[in-house]
Scaffold this motif. Structure first.
Motif, PDB file in Angstrom:
ATOM      1  N   VAL A 184       0.866  -1.180   0.000  1.00  0.00           N
ATOM      2  CA  VAL A 184       0.000   0.000   0.000  1.00  0.00           C
ATOM      3  C   VAL A 184       0.903   1.231   0.000  1.00  0.00           C
ATOM      4  O   VAL A 184       1.833   1.324   0.811  1.00  0.00           O
ATOM      5  CB  VAL A 184      -0.933   0.029   1.233  1.00  0.00           C
ATOM      6  N   ILE A 185       0.629   2.171  -0.929  1.00  0.00           N
ATOM      7  CA  ILE A 185       1.496   3.329  -1.130  1.00  0.00           C
ATOM      8  C   ILE A 185       0.686   4.610  -1.092  1.00  0.00           C
ATOM      9  O   ILE A 185      -0.394   4.692  -1.670  1.00  0.00           O
ATOM     10  CB  ILE A 185       2.219   3.217  -2.485  1.00  0.00           C
ATOM     11  N   ARG A 186       1.242   5.627  -0.429  1.00  0.00           N
ATOM     12  CA  ARG A 186       0.687   6.986  -0.462  1.00  0.00           C
ATOM     13  C   ARG A 186       1.523   7.751  -1.479  1.00  0.00           C
ATOM     14  O   ARG A 186       2.719   7.950  -1.298  1.00  0.00           O
ATOM     15  CB  ARG A 186       0.780   7.658   0.901  1.00  0.00           C
ATOM     16  N   ARG A 187       0.865   8.163  -2.568  1.00  0.00           N
ATOM     17  CA  ARG A 187       1.568   8.871  -3.644  1.00  0.00           C
ATOM     18  C   ARG A 187       2.082  10.216  -3.141  1.00  0.00           C
ATOM     19  O   ARG A 187       1.423  10.905  -2.375  1.00  0.00           O
ATOM     20  CB  ARG A 187       0.604   9.084  -4.813  1.00  0.00           C
ATOM     21  N   ALA A 188       3.277  10.607  -3.584  1.00  0.00           N
ATOM     22  CA  ALA A 188       3.856  11.906  -3.220  1.00  0.00           C
ATOM     23  C   ALA A 188       3.029  13.016  -3.844  1.00  0.00           C
ATOM     24  O   ALA A 188       2.340  12.820  -4.844  1.00  0.00           O
ATOM     25  CB  ALA A 188       5.299  11.981  -3.707  1.00  0.00           C
ATOM     26  N   GLU A 189       3.097  14.199  -3.252  1.00  0.00           N
ATOM     27  CA  GLU A 189       2.372  15.353  -3.772  1.00  0.00           C
ATOM     28  C   GLU A 189       3.011  15.822  -5.069  1.00  0.00           C
ATOM     29  O   GLU A 189       4.223  15.885  -5.177  1.00  0.00           O
ATOM     30  CB  GLU A 189       2.399  16.498  -2.754  1.00  0.00           C
ATOM     31  N   GLU A 215       6.346   8.475  -7.517  1.00  0.00           N
ATOM     32  CA  GLU A 215       7.019   8.088  -6.287  1.00  0.00           C
ATOM     33  C   GLU A 215       6.055   8.244  -5.124  1.00  0.00           C
ATOM     34  O   GLU A 215       5.055   8.948  -5.223  1.00  0.00           O
ATOM     35  CB  GLU A 215       8.279   8.907  -6.067  1.00  0.00           C
ATOM     36  N   GLY A 216       6.360   7.549  -4.043  1.00  0.00           N
ATOM     37  CA  GLY A 216       5.486   7.619  -2.888  1.00  0.00           C
ATOM     38  C   GLY A 216       6.086   6.926  -1.687  1.00  0.00           C
ATOM     39  O   GLY A 216       7.203   6.403  -1.737  1.00  0.00           O
ATOM     40  N   GLU A 217       5.312   6.923  -0.608  1.00  0.00           N
ATOM     41  CA  GLU A 217       5.752   6.319   0.649  1.00  0.00           C
ATOM     42  C   GLU A 217       4.986   5.023   0.886  1.00  0.00           C
ATOM     43  O   GLU A 217       3.763   4.972   0.722  1.00  0.00           O
ATOM     44  CB  GLU A 217       5.488   7.283   1.801  1.00  0.00           C
ATOM     45  N   VAL A 218       5.706   3.992   1.271  1.00  0.00           N
ATOM     46  CA  VAL A 218       5.090   2.704   1.590  1.00  0.00           C
ATOM     47  C   VAL A 218       4.383   2.835   2.933  1.00  0.00           C
ATOM     48  O   VAL A 218       4.979   3.251   3.928  1.00  0.00           O
ATOM     49  CB  VAL A 218       6.149   1.582   1.637  1.00  0.00           C
ATOM     50  N   VAL A 270      10.804  -4.233   0.549  1.00  0.00           N
ATOM     51  CA  VAL A 270      10.397  -2.912   1.041  1.00  0.00           C
ATOM     52  C   VAL A 270       9.723  -3.049   2.394  1.00  0.00           C
ATOM     53  O   VAL A 270       9.233  -4.121   2.755  1.00  0.00           O
ATOM     54  CB  VAL A 270       9.444  -2.194   0.048  1.00  0.00           C
ATOM     55  N   LYS A 271       9.723  -1.948   3.139  1.00  0.00           N
ATOM     56  CA  LYS A 271       9.060  -1.929   4.449  1.00  0.00           C
ATOM     57  C   LYS A 271       8.316  -0.609   4.594  1.00  0.00           C
ATOM     58  O   LYS A 271       8.549   0.331   3.831  1.00  0.00           O
ATOM     59  CB  LYS A 271      10.081  -2.111   5.571  1.00  0.00           C
ATOM     60  N   ALA A 272       7.417  -0.542   5.527  1.00  0.00           N
ATOM     61  CA  ALA A 272       6.655   0.680   5.772  1.00  0.00           C
ATOM     62  C   ALA A 272       7.616   1.820   6.079  1.00  0.00           C
ATOM     63  O   ALA A 272       8.584   1.649   6.810  1.00  0.00           O
ATOM     64  CB  ALA A 272       5.684   0.476   6.927  1.00  0.00           C
ATOM     65  N   GLY A 273       7.365   2.978   5.453  1.00  0.00           N
ATOM     66  CA  GLY A 273       8.217   4.141   5.652  1.00  0.00           C
ATOM     67  C   GLY A 273       9.206   4.372   4.520  1.00  0.00           C
ATOM     68  O   GLY A 273       9.778   5.449   4.413  1.00  0.00           O
ATOM     69  N   ASP A 274       9.436   3.366   3.665  1.00  0.00           N
ATOM     70  CA  ASP A 274      10.347   3.528   2.528  1.00  0.00           C
ATOM     71  C   ASP A 274       9.733   4.452   1.484  1.00  0.00           C
ATOM     72  O   ASP A 274       8.522   4.432   1.265  1.00  0.00           O
ATOM     73  CB  ASP A 274      10.635   2.180   1.853  1.00  0.00           C
ATOM     74  N   PHE A 275      10.567   5.277   0.840  1.00  0.00           N
ATOM     75  CA  PHE A 275      10.133   6.073  -0.302  1.00  0.00           C
ATOM     76  C   PHE A 275      10.555   5.315  -1.546  1.00  0.00           C
ATOM     77  O   PHE A 275      11.709   4.919  -1.675  1.00  0.00           O
ATOM     78  CB  PHE A 275      10.763   7.476  -0.271  1.00  0.00           C
ATOM     79  N   ILE A 276       9.600   5.105  -2.457  1.00  0.00           N
ATOM     80  CA  ILE A 276       9.855   4.241  -3.606  1.00  0.00           C
ATOM     81  C   ILE A 276       9.525   4.933  -4.915  1.00  0.00           C
ATOM     82  O   ILE A 276       8.831   5.953  -4.938  1.00  0.00           O
ATOM     83  CB  ILE A 276       9.028   2.938  -3.489  1.00  0.00           C
TER      84      ILE A 276
END
Length: 118
Positions: free
Chosen positions: A11-16, A37-40, A59-65
């Motif tokens: 699950v990813i939160r897309r960057a602004e 790009e976004g944050e896991v 990948v782990k939670a908190g990584d920027f991908i």
């Protein structure tokens, strides 16, 4: 609501996205390109190979991908727009290096300019 992805899904939160161009022109929402790009936010437990062994996600939670332009499925969870994709759709992890203060750059630039003038 708490959401936990299954297997090798992430699950990813897309960057602004940028709201202004480099020239300072304000870009309307309809013309903005979505960032790749976004944050896991959450990671599943991993996939299983043919022998049944668990393949742990890289990948782990908190990584920027960084991910592909058309990767993932857009979902809305608790009113927030998120992406769910397989780990294989992720191109890599963006590692943040030390942040340089703009005032430090100005000091360096002035020092170089003084040395070049001499």
């Amino acid at each position: 609501m708490k959401f936990r992805p299954l297997h090798d899904r992430v699950v990813i939160r897309r960057a602004e996205g940028d709201t202004k161009s480099k020239g300072g022109i304000i870009i309307p929402d309809t013309a903005q390109e979505k960032p790749q790009e976004g944050e896991v936010i959450a990671v599943g437990s991993g996939a299983h190979d043919e022998s049944g062994a668990l393949i742990v996600p890289d990948v782990k939670a908190g990584d920027f991908i960084l991910f592909g332009k058309w990767s993932g499925t857009e979902v809305k969870i608790d009113g927030e727009d998120l992406l769910i994709m397989k780990e294989a759709d992720i191109m890599g992890i963006i590692e943040k290096v030390g942040i340089i203060d703009k005032s430090e750059i100005g000091i360096i630039d002035k020092t170089v300019a003084v040395k070049n003038a001499a």
